[in-house]
Write a protein that holds these residues in place. Structure first.
Motif: not given
Ligand code: C2E
Ligand code: CA
Ligand code: CA
Ligand code: CA
Length: 279
Positions: A224-247
């Motif tokens: 949310n902070m990134a988007h408020s600052l007009k920044l993109g977001v990428v998540a690293e270390g996505v290992e399982i479907e649960e991470h994927f779905n949440f993100l």
């Protein structure tokens, strides 16, 4: 994940705790490694969280020692930083990564983006911007598809020219990402003034999705902070479907991790792109 082969596991040799002498020996080996072409650039895809399309990849260095086998960058990058070798190694990674990327952009007719890690010591060099400009000219890469990752812990105190240099790189057209976000001690004011385009949520938080509600809260707040600052977001270390779905459900637009693909040797990366082209 579409045709990215989740089973290309890579094992590293365990490197024992080093003594001072062993460190010097390793430093010598690293210098030799550079000369003897023992260093490799591997590539790990970054995917769009909605379409799972590959939008880019991170260049990650590997050291293929003839006797010791694969040595992890977590082990030799700190040494390369202490000895200053990271300056020439980092420039080499940048050039190789841009070359490979340009070739794949042409072959697959895809606007692939390449992310390259920049060490603090590289940013300290007065000629970094010139080097990056030369690599862009030599390789013909579109600078807007060149993403430079700078770790959050990098400080203006130790690098007085930090903000100016990052801005100069952006003036070339390059994008700047704040790597390992959340693990440093940056104030929100510092983040706000940082000339960046994107934030990379560190894997220490991603790992705890589905495990620790506090870390989940940090991930949501960061997005949310990134988007408020007009920044993109990428998540690293996505290992399982649960991470994927949440993100994905919380609006993180890009994902990187073993769930999609391990870092691949150039040949394997190219084969993977060719495979996906056929799907
Ligand atoms: P980093 O920049 O945070 O890179 C992400 C690390 O996470 C990589 O480790 C990658 O292989 C690993 N990774 C990717 N997906 C997953 C996952 O799903 N689970 C887990 N547990 N790990 C995942 P790697 O390749 O061992 O690199 C370690 C660090 O070495 C990098 O961390 C970066 O700080 C440094 N490094 C690597 N290449 C370069 C380089 O060319 N220049 C500089 N300055 N540093 C580099
Ligand atoms: Ca990185
Ligand atoms: Ca990182
Ligand atoms: Ca990290």
């Amino acid at each position: 994940a579409k045709g990215m082969g989740r089973n290309n596991f890579q094992t590293y040799v365990a490197v024992p705790e080093e003594s001072h002498q062993q460190r010097i020996a390793l430093e010598t080996k690293l210098r030799v490694a550079e000369r003897n072409n023992e260093l490799r650039v591997y590539y790990q895809p970054q995917v769009d969280s909605l379409t799972e399309d590959i939008v880019g990849m991170e260049a990650l260095i590997r050291w293929e020692h003839p006797e010791l086998g694969m040595i992890s960058p977590g082990f030799f990058i700190p040494l390369a930083e202490e000895t200053g070798l990271i300056v020439s190694i980092g420039e080499w990674v940048l050039r190789v990564a841009c070359n490979d990327t340009k070739r794949w952009q042409n072959r697959f007719n895809l606007p692939l983006r390449i992310s390259v890690n920049l060490s603090a010591l590289q940013i300290k060099q007065p000629n970094l911007v010139e080097i990056v400009r030369n690599v862009i000219d030599e390789t013909g890469i579109d600078p807007t598809l060149l993403d430079l990752e700078v770790t959050e812990s990098i400080s203006v105190k130790s690098i007085p020219n930090l903000m100016e240099t990052l801005q100069a790189l952006r003036d070339l057209g390059c994008r700047i990402s704040i790597d390992d976000f959340g693990t440093g001690q940056s104030s929100l004011d510092y983040i706000r003034r940082f000339p960046a385009d994107k934030i990379k949520i560190d894997q220490v938080f991603v790992r705890n999705i589905g495990v620790d509600p506090d870390d989940e809260a940090i991930v949501r707040a960061t997005i949310n902070m990134a988007h408020s600052l007009k920044l993109g977001v990428v998540a690293e270390g996505v290992e399982i479907e649960e991470h994927f779905n949440f993100l994905r459900d919380h609006g993180c637009e890009e994902l990187q991790g073993y769930l999609f693909c391990r870092p691949l040797a150039p040949v394997s990366f190219e084969n993977m792109l060719a495979e996906r082209e056929r799907l």
